[in-house]
Design an enzyme around this catalytic site. Structure first.
Site, PDB file in Angstrom:
ATOM      1  N   CYS A  60      -2.294   9.752  -6.766  1.00  0.00           N
ATOM      2  CA  CYS A  60      -3.453   9.472  -5.899  1.00  0.00           C
ATOM      3  C   CYS A  60      -4.548  10.497  -6.183  1.00  0.00           C
ATOM      4  CB  CYS A  60      -3.080   9.524  -4.423  1.00  0.00           C
ATOM      5  SG  CYS A  60      -4.557   9.295  -3.401  1.00  0.00           S
ATOM      6  N   LYS A  87       0.865  -1.188   0.000  1.00  0.00           N
ATOM      7  CA  LYS A  87       0.000   0.000   0.000  1.00  0.00           C
ATOM      8  C   LYS A  87       0.903   1.241   0.000  1.00  0.00           C
ATOM      9  CE  LYS A  87      -3.432   2.922   0.601  1.00  0.00           C
ATOM     10  NZ  LYS A  87      -4.324   3.258  -0.522  1.00  0.00           N
TER      11      LYS A  87
HETATM   12  O1  RRO Z   1      -5.741   5.647  -0.982  1.00  0.00           O
HETATM   13  C1  RRO Z   1      -6.360   6.072  -1.983  1.00  0.00           C
HETATM   14  O2  RRO Z   1      -7.375   6.795  -1.911  1.00  0.00           O
HETATM   15  C2  RRO Z   1      -5.898   5.776  -3.348  1.00  0.00           C
HETATM   16  C3  RRO Z   1      -4.594   5.889  -3.761  1.00  0.00           C
HETATM   17 BR1  RRO Z   1      -3.201   6.319  -2.608  1.00  0.00          BR
HETATM   18  C4  RRO Z   1      -4.265   5.695  -5.113  1.00  0.00           C
HETATM   19  O3  RRO Z   1      -3.112   5.798  -5.565  1.00  0.00           O
HETATM   20  N1  RRO Z   1      -5.279   5.381  -5.961  1.00  0.00           N
HETATM   21  C5  RRO Z   1      -6.542   5.259  -5.546  1.00  0.00           C
HETATM   22  O4  RRO Z   1      -7.429   4.969  -6.375  1.00  0.00           O
HETATM   23  N2  RRO Z   1      -6.856   5.447  -4.232  1.00  0.00           N
END
Ligand code: RRO
Length: 305
Positions: free
Chosen positions: A124, A40
């Site tokens: 993100c 993650k």
């Molecule tokens: O954690 C998120 O909201 C998230 C991340 Br870091 C990302 O790179 N892509 C996404 O769809 N959600």
């Protein structure tokens, strides 16, 4: 570059964000038929993420506004050695809220020899109201150049979907010049919205019900991105395709347009880790039918019509 060693053989593994936030989840992916694992995306400090409900999925698509919930980079650096016994590549994923934070994060990853590579998340879609970092092309290339100088580990960047050819050309030329090892295409489609017409409500709470979309519809969007990046890279920078992969046929299509690996996101949410074995069997069946010994022979070999 070292990443050529991994991507010499086609890899199938998880997309960052799905089943990779805790040591237990990462262990589950590594115990399955996945060829590698990406963690993650980690920030300098642990984060709770956005309020729930923040994730919704069906057979066809997913929407999320997770807001980067993660246990913080120090946790991931601590557990990486404990996952090494699976003997599969471990990719760190990092995201900063400023240029300086990206540099601090990579220094931490550098100290952990068990990380085989680093996927820098420049895309993100869900953090507060801020924009997707990699839509600022100049800034992304500047950060990439500095990070390249800071690490000897295989270095890759996870990018958002673009809508203009010149954007892809500019970034691809820049990454080639800088000596980036791989790109991950693409993060979820930003600014999506899903409505439940029966309840007459949104399905996720954060950010006005707006979040990143993934799933089957996304495959043909990302195939276009992979094809355009591959035309510049020609195998010199490796490409990891992510978006709508749910079958062996999808993997085959990604390879044809130039992917050296694929990650599974929405489908892993839906089916769990058994999806890796299922997709690999389907891919083997296609290869057998076509009389091909390895998918690697097909990378970038799509025919024009
Ligand atoms: O954690 C998120 O909201 C998230 C991340 Br870091 C990302 O790179 N892509 C996404 O769809 N959600």
């Amino acid at each position: 570059m070292k990443s050529q060693e991994f991507f010499k053989k086609f890899l199938i593994y998880n997309a960052s964000g799905v089943m990779c936030t805790t040591k237990e989840e990462l262990g589950k992916v590594l115990s399955s038929s996945a060829d590698a694992v990406v963690f993650k995306t980690a920030t300098l400090q642990p984060r709770e993420g956005n309020p729930e409900p923040r994730l919704f999925w069906t057979d066809e698509f997913s929407i999320n506004s997770m807001g980067l919930p993660n246990k913080g980079i120090d946790y991931y650096c601590f557990i990486a050695p404990e996952l090494k016994h699976f003997k599969k590549p471990l990719f760190s994923s990092i995201a900063g809220f400023s240029e300086a934070e990206y540099f601090e994060l990579i220094e931490k990853v550098n100290k952990v020899k068990e990380f085989d590579g680093v996927e820098v998340n420049l895309s993100c879609p869900n953090v507060e109201a801020s924009c997707v970092f990699a839509y600022d092309l100049e800034l992304s290339l500047k950060v990439a150049e500095k990070l390249r100088k800071m690490t000897d580990k295989p270095l890759g960047f996870k990018l958002p979907p673009y809508t203009e050819r010149w954007q892809i050309k500019k970034l691809a030329d820049g990454f080639l010049k800088i000596g980036v090892d791989f790109v991950v295409l693409c993060n979820s489609w930003p600014l999506g919205c899903v409505v439940d017409y029966k309840k007459e409500s949104l399905v996720i709470r954060p950010n006005q019900g707006i979040g990143g979309l993934g799933g089957k519809f996304f495959k043909n969007i990302v195939l276009g991105q992979v094809r355009l990046f591959y035309q510049v890279f020609k195998g010199r920078v490796k490409i990891v395709g992510v978006g709508g992969v749910s079958s062996g046929r999808d993997v085959y299509e990604y390879a044809l347009v130039g992917a050296n690996a694929v990650q599974i996101g929405s489908r892993l949410l839906h089916e769990g880790v058994a999806v890796f074995e299922k997709i690999k069997k389907e891919l083997e069946e296609i290869l057998r039918e076509k009389g091909i010994s390895s998918i690697d022979e097909k990378v970038g070999k799509v025919k024009e019509v």
